[in-house]
Design an enzyme around this catalytic site. Structure first.
Site, PDB file in Angstrom:
ATOM      1  N   ASP A  33       0.817  -1.225   0.000  1.00  0.00           N
ATOM      2  CA  ASP A  33       0.000   0.000   0.000  1.00  0.00           C
ATOM      3  C   ASP A  33       0.847   1.270   0.000  1.00  0.00           C
ATOM      4  O   ASP A  33       0.311   2.375   0.090  1.00  0.00           O
ATOM      5  CB  ASP A  33      -0.959   0.008   1.200  1.00  0.00           C
ATOM      6  CG  ASP A  33      -0.223  -0.019   2.531  1.00  0.00           C
ATOM      7  OD1 ASP A  33       1.041  -0.014   2.514  1.00  0.00           O
ATOM      8  OD2 ASP A  33      -0.880  -0.035   3.585  1.00  0.00           O
ATOM      9  N   GLU A  35       3.173   2.133   2.278  1.00  0.00           N
ATOM     10  CA  GLU A  35       3.715   2.532   3.580  1.00  0.00           C
ATOM     11  C   GLU A  35       5.158   2.065   3.739  1.00  0.00           C
ATOM     12  O   GLU A  35       5.536   0.979   3.299  1.00  0.00           O
ATOM     13  CB  GLU A  35       2.867   1.935   4.713  1.00  0.00           C
ATOM     14  CG  GLU A  35       1.529   2.617   4.862  1.00  0.00           C
ATOM     15  CD  GLU A  35       0.747   2.097   6.067  1.00  0.00           C
ATOM     16  OE1 GLU A  35       1.220   1.149   6.726  1.00  0.00           O
ATOM     17  OE2 GLU A  35      -0.338   2.639   6.328  1.00  0.00           O
ATOM     18  N   ASP A 159      22.763  37.634  -1.255  1.00  0.00           N
ATOM     19  CA  ASP A 159      21.887  38.594  -0.583  1.00  0.00           C
ATOM     20  C   ASP A 159      22.494  38.906   0.784  1.00  0.00           C
ATOM     21  O   ASP A 159      23.398  38.209   1.255  1.00  0.00           O
ATOM     22  CB  ASP A 159      20.438  38.091  -0.471  1.00  0.00           C
ATOM     23  CG  ASP A 159      20.330  36.750   0.226  1.00  0.00           C
ATOM     24  OD1 ASP A 159      21.061  36.530   1.218  1.00  0.00           O
ATOM     25  OD2 ASP A 159      19.509  35.915  -0.208  1.00  0.00           O
ATOM     26  N   LYS A 183      19.080  41.403  -2.990  1.00  0.00           N
ATOM     27  CA  LYS A 183      18.212  40.544  -3.809  1.00  0.00           C
ATOM     28  C   LYS A 183      16.740  40.878  -3.595  1.00  0.00           C
ATOM     29  O   LYS A 183      16.304  41.075  -2.458  1.00  0.00           O
ATOM     30  CB  LYS A 183      18.459  39.081  -3.419  1.00  0.00           C
ATOM     31  CG  LYS A 183      17.598  38.085  -4.161  1.00  0.00           C
ATOM     32  CD  LYS A 183      18.057  36.653  -3.931  1.00  0.00           C
ATOM     33  CE  LYS A 183      17.341  35.979  -2.811  1.00  0.00           C
ATOM     34  NZ  LYS A 183      17.727  34.576  -2.636  1.00  0.00           N
ATOM     35  N   ARG A 185      13.181  38.977  -4.659  1.00  0.00           N
ATOM     36  CA  ARG A 185      12.604  37.816  -5.328  1.00  0.00           C
ATOM     37  C   ARG A 185      11.194  38.171  -5.791  1.00  0.00           C
ATOM     38  O   ARG A 185      10.343  38.516  -4.988  1.00  0.00           O
ATOM     39  CB  ARG A 185      12.565  36.612  -4.379  1.00  0.00           C
ATOM     40  CG  ARG A 185      12.046  35.342  -5.053  1.00  0.00           C
ATOM     41  CD  ARG A 185      12.017  34.176  -4.083  1.00  0.00           C
ATOM     42  NE  ARG A 185      13.317  33.614  -3.809  1.00  0.00           N
ATOM     43  CZ  ARG A 185      13.957  32.760  -4.606  1.00  0.00           C
ATOM     44  NH1 ARG A 185      13.410  32.384  -5.738  1.00  0.00           N
ATOM     45  NH2 ARG A 185      15.135  32.289  -4.272  1.00  0.00           N
ATOM     46  N   ASP A 209      26.114  30.657  -0.450  1.00  0.00           N
ATOM     47  CA  ASP A 209      24.724  30.779   0.024  1.00  0.00           C
ATOM     48  C   ASP A 209      24.381  29.553   0.862  1.00  0.00           C
ATOM     49  O   ASP A 209      25.118  28.566   0.872  1.00  0.00           O
ATOM     50  CB  ASP A 209      23.764  30.890  -1.171  1.00  0.00           C
ATOM     51  CG  ASP A 209      22.465  31.608  -0.819  1.00  0.00           C
ATOM     52  OD1 ASP A 209      22.248  31.936   0.367  1.00  0.00           O
ATOM     53  OD2 ASP A 209      21.654  31.837  -1.733  1.00  0.00           O
TER      54      ASP A 209
END
Ligand code: R5P
Length: 281
Positions: A33, A35, A159, A183, A185, A209
């Site tokens: 199923d 799971e 940023d 920055k 967005r 980043d």
């Protein structure tokens, strides 16, 4: 004993090495199923360190099952290491009727553990969503390791929020200037960057980043820098790389892309596990 979810096997193994602790045997089944059932057949330790980057809905279930399985197997202390915390960027309801998804998953993960460690969450404040103590680990210093020898480098954050990461990476590298873009967005795939201040002419630029998701931010930054810089390297703690992120970066002209193993990708050039091990000791 270190207990790894299926998505974090390299990270967990590096953590086991760094802590000199054994790595538990695990088995994974999926029922007809759909799971999942994850188990720890021969677990035998007082302390379990469950390691699971919650990159998918299945990974969340796996983390909850592993927490429960080690308790059933007799662990008296459960520490949960979340190398990358999924849903962390949904840290508030942006529109009426939306959930605070980061809080919802943090609460669920708190139920089976005594404490949590997570690496560079998008905002430090998500650690407050857990109902157990949650420590955050900064792995940005590890990003200096895979870099080649650089010529008069500038470490640049895309940023202002990531400028601390650029400072950390520069400090770990040992030399270089730091700077950041501003920055805005406009949408998931549309990011506007205003020019940074440092003169990158004929110098190597290293972008730093926390996350590369769609690649919009970094591809935009690479395009800005490529006009003048000698080479542009891209580094991030969490290499999500959703959709066409790699193509966007390549088309922008990046010299190389390096990430850590908080999410296990081809670009995971360095492990964040030693930074987590230091925080666990
Ligand atoms: C945002 O503030 C983050 O620090 C990252 O810059 C952002 O999540 C990257 O997303 P994308 O790759 O989609 O531009």
């Amino acid at each position: 004993m270190i207990v790894s979810a299926s998505v974090s096997q390299s990270f967990a193994s590096a953590l086991a090495t760094a802590l000199d602790e054994p790595l538990a045997e695990t088995s994974h089944e999926r029922f007809p199923d759909g799971e999942l059932q994850v188990s720890v057949p021969n677990f035998d330790a007082e302390r379990a360190i469950v390691v699971c980057a919650t990159t998918t809905s299945d990974a969340h279930i796996e983390a909850l099952q592993l927490q429960d399985a080690v308790r059933e197997a007799g662990a008296s202390e459960v520490v949960t290491v979340i190398p990358y915390m999924g849903y962390a960027r949904q840290d508030r309801a942006f529109e009426p009727g939306q959930p605070v998804s980061a809080r919802a998953v943090a609460r669920a993960l708190s139920t089976g553990t005594d404490r949590v460690l997570t690496v560079n969450p998008h905002e430090e404040s998500v650690s407050d969503f857990f109902d157990v103590p949650c420590a955050t680990v900064d792995a940005a210093g590890r990003l200096a390791d895979p870099l080649p020898t650089l010529d008069d480098p500038v470490f640049i954050a895309p940023d202002a929020g990531a400028s601390g990461l650029a400072d950390t990476a520069r400090d770990a590298y040992g030399t270089g200037e730091t700077d950041h873009f501003e920055k805005t967005r406009h949408s998931a795939n549309d990011v506007e960057l205003t020019p940074h201040e440092a003169d990158v002419t004929n110098r190597d630029a290293v972008l730093v980043d926390d996350i590369i998701a769609t690649g919009s931010t970094m591809a935009g930054a690479v395009s800005h820098l490529n006009d003048d810089a000698a080479r542009v390297f891209v580094t991030c703690v969490h290499p999500v790389f959703a959709g066409t992120a790699r193509t966007r970066l390549a088309r922008a002209g990046v010299a190389a892309v390096y990430g850590t193993d908080t999410i296990e990708r081809a670009e995971s050039a360095v492990s964040a596990a030693p930074a987590v091990a230091d925080a666990l000791d």
